[in-house]
Design a protein around this motif. Sequence first.
Motif, PDB file in Angstrom:
ATOM      1  N   ILE A   1      -2.876   0.072  -3.946  1.00 36.24           N
ATOM      2  CA  ILE A   1      -3.626  -0.442  -2.805  1.00 36.24           C
ATOM      3  C   ILE A   1      -3.775  -1.944  -2.977  1.00 36.24           C
ATOM      4  O   ILE A   1      -4.200  -2.407  -4.037  1.00 36.24           O
ATOM      5  CB  ILE A   1      -4.981   0.295  -2.717  1.00 36.24           C
ATOM      6  N   ASN A   2      -3.366  -2.679  -1.950  1.00 30.34           N
ATOM      7  CA  ASN A   2      -3.378  -4.141  -2.050  1.00 30.34           C
ATOM      8  C   ASN A   2      -2.657  -4.635  -3.301  1.00 30.34           C
ATOM      9  O   ASN A   2      -3.179  -5.474  -4.034  1.00 30.34           O
ATOM     10  CB  ASN A   2      -4.817  -4.665  -2.044  1.00 30.34           C
TER      11      ASN A   2
ATOM     12  N   LEU B   1      -1.947   5.832  -6.566  1.00 28.69           N
ATOM     13  CA  LEU B   1      -2.165   4.999  -5.391  1.00 28.69           C
ATOM     14  C   LEU B   1      -2.011   3.521  -5.738  1.00 28.69           C
ATOM     15  O   LEU B   1      -2.620   3.040  -6.694  1.00 28.69           O
ATOM     16  CB  LEU B   1      -3.579   5.212  -4.845  1.00 28.69           C
TER      17      LEU B   1
ATOM     18  N   GLN C   1      -2.186  -3.319  -6.102  1.00 26.00           N
ATOM     19  CA  GLN C   1      -2.817  -2.995  -7.385  1.00 26.00           C
ATOM     20  C   GLN C   1      -2.892  -1.494  -7.553  1.00 26.00           C
ATOM     21  O   GLN C   1      -3.123  -0.765  -6.585  1.00 26.00           O
ATOM     22  CB  GLN C   1      -4.255  -3.531  -7.403  1.00 26.00           C
ATOM     23  N   LEU C   2      -2.752  -1.054  -8.781  1.00 20.30           N
ATOM     24  CA  LEU C   2      -3.010   0.351  -9.068  1.00 20.30           C
ATOM     25  C   LEU C   2      -4.485   0.613  -8.829  1.00 20.30           C
ATOM     26  O   LEU C   2      -5.341  -0.098  -9.345  1.00 20.30           O
ATOM     27  CB  LEU C   2      -2.666   0.638 -10.537  1.00 20.30           C
ATOM     28  N   TYR C   3      -4.770   1.628  -8.023  1.00 21.02           N
ATOM     29  CA  TYR C   3      -6.164   1.961  -7.755  1.00 21.02           C
ATOM     30  C   TYR C   3      -6.557   3.157  -8.615  1.00 21.02           C
ATOM     31  O   TYR C   3      -5.999   4.240  -8.483  1.00 21.02           O
ATOM     32  CB  TYR C   3      -6.368   2.278  -6.273  1.00 21.02           C
TER      33      TYR C   3
ATOM     34  N   ASP D   1       0.846  -1.192   0.000  1.00 19.07           N
ATOM     35  CA  ASP D   1       0.000   0.000   0.000  1.00 19.07           C
ATOM     36  C   ASP D   1       0.883   1.245   0.000  1.00 19.07           C
ATOM     37  O   ASP D   1       1.581   1.501   0.988  1.00 19.07           O
ATOM     38  CB  ASP D   1      -0.882   0.034   1.257  1.00 19.07           C
TER      39      ASP D   1
END
Lengths: 307, 307
Positions: A150-151, A148, A153-155, A134
């Motif tokens: 997040i987890n 970002l 992955q690209l969010y 993250d």
Amino acid sequence: MKKLTLGIDVGGTNIKLGLVNNLGKVVGRTSVSTRPYRHSKNQLLGALLAAVRSLLSEQGLKKENIQGIGIGLPGLVDPVHGVVNFLPNISGWKNVPLKKILETRLGIKTFLENDVNLITLGEWKYGAGRGIKDLVCITLGTGVGGGLIINNQLYRGAGFVAGEIGHMPLNETGPLCGCGGYGCLERYVGNRYVLQKAAKIFHRKNIDFIDIRRFSRQGNPRATLFWREMATHIGNGLAGVVNLLNPARIIIGGGVSNNHKYLFPRIRQVIKQRALKIPASTVKIVRTQLGDDAGIIGAQVLVNHEI
Amino acid sequence: MKKLTLGIDVGGTNIKLGLVNNLGKVVGRTSVSTRPYRHSKNQLLGALLAAVRSLLSEQGLKKENIQGIGIGLPGLVDPVHGVVNFLPNISGWKNVPLKKILETRLGIKTFLENDVNLITLGEWKYGAGRGIKDLVCITLGTGVGGGLIINNQLYRGAGFVAGEIGHMPLNETGPLCGCGGYGCLERYVGNRYVLQKAAKIFHRKNIDFIDIRRFSRQGNPRATLFWREMATHIGNGLAGVVNLLNPARIIIGGGVSNNHKYLFPRIRQVIKQRALKIPASTVKIVRTQLGDDAGIIGAQVLVNHEI
């Protein structure tokens, strides 16, 4: 022959093209000036296609050697449909189905993304964010952008525009920003605004960051204050990001981050003072590591994820 | 017999327990007052265990009928290790391995989560956020809490404290917040602060939201202004969230959201005025739908995801 990715980073000044291998290394590159084509979409497209073809032939490569093209664009992009919605600094690019155009003309699978998101992907996989699940990436320049992860992955957000850290308000009543909002972070720390402020502080019209760094080295207290105020604004904005997202890392890039020595200690201090204890102590504030190549290297990450 | 989840929502005033089926319906419930046990961890634990046992036996259920326990706690929780790190309003709860304790004593798999995260899970799966991939949930009360669903997953952050919307700063220089920061959203719109303000505005010591609603119905312009100012603060905070996360939906809950009629139109207006065009037009601002049951229903979502 090992398959390569062609990364393309479209900027307001020039377009960088790079061949990136599956270790994230740039093994060939070229660039095109954007300026002559700023007002004609078709001419810019033509120049881009010519640059791709000449880079490939120069390296003795055929389209079969390229596993995909990843292209980062400075504006609103719909990565799902492969459409460039709008580029604020390059006119004529409204709702252009660039994915389809490039795939038809070059015969290579192509993926579009916002430029800061590509940088974020590059830094996450091969740079300052390696192994971090993250993270937040922020680029400081004329604009203040963000991406970002997040987890792992690209969010992208519901409308593909997540990460606009530059337009988080720092104050409820603040100066009008170019975006139409008020008191946005970018309105305080975007290059144009900080240099306008510096021009007043140092009584010099065409001052730049190199000048201010020189003043700092000379022990000029106004230079110390200049960096301190800028870092305080950045820290105030990031304190909100830290409390909301509790990221493990914040990666700061863009030209201004060359002044990390003057900015980062104060940014860290402000986050520690203003953010909640746990997220403030969880987060590490670091510089980007891939420099100008982050975008084309990020293209390799994007393409490998998509294909 | 279809397997049920036991949802437990620990609050500062009482603990709600509910048996939830796999359609998210509460099919049995009980509650325990927290107050008598506020100062003894073991007594509170004893009361909780007794309540679980009496609810099960009352319904003719054995532990084999329960697929898992999901428990929401008002404070810092480590869901991975199943430890309650700290509960600000219930003393004696520091680093308590509650998962292990409950699993040993009850023989039922148990999962811990922050209370607002459980509400967020409940609303996402069965309430105001059904079918939405990326959403933000915010609860307005004495504290202002938040939870994030990103890519159809609860996002916990690197230290399990993501979502602290209440502690995003609204201003660079603002009043000191209980968290040690300055100018946090909670410091402007937490119940205590808005009611203090209302007491001054209306010259009444023990004013509550019911009084203020009555004034509104009577057409009192000070009441109109009261809601407007509160909604403006909330909208200013959410404008930053909207620009950073580009969520499809923001779900607003907590006692204060009963005043949605007075608050929501202005919140939407402020977001439209201050946030970027695309994320402002993408997001829908709605009320929670599950009311006080959101936490225990969210427990079912948590347990089904974890087992």
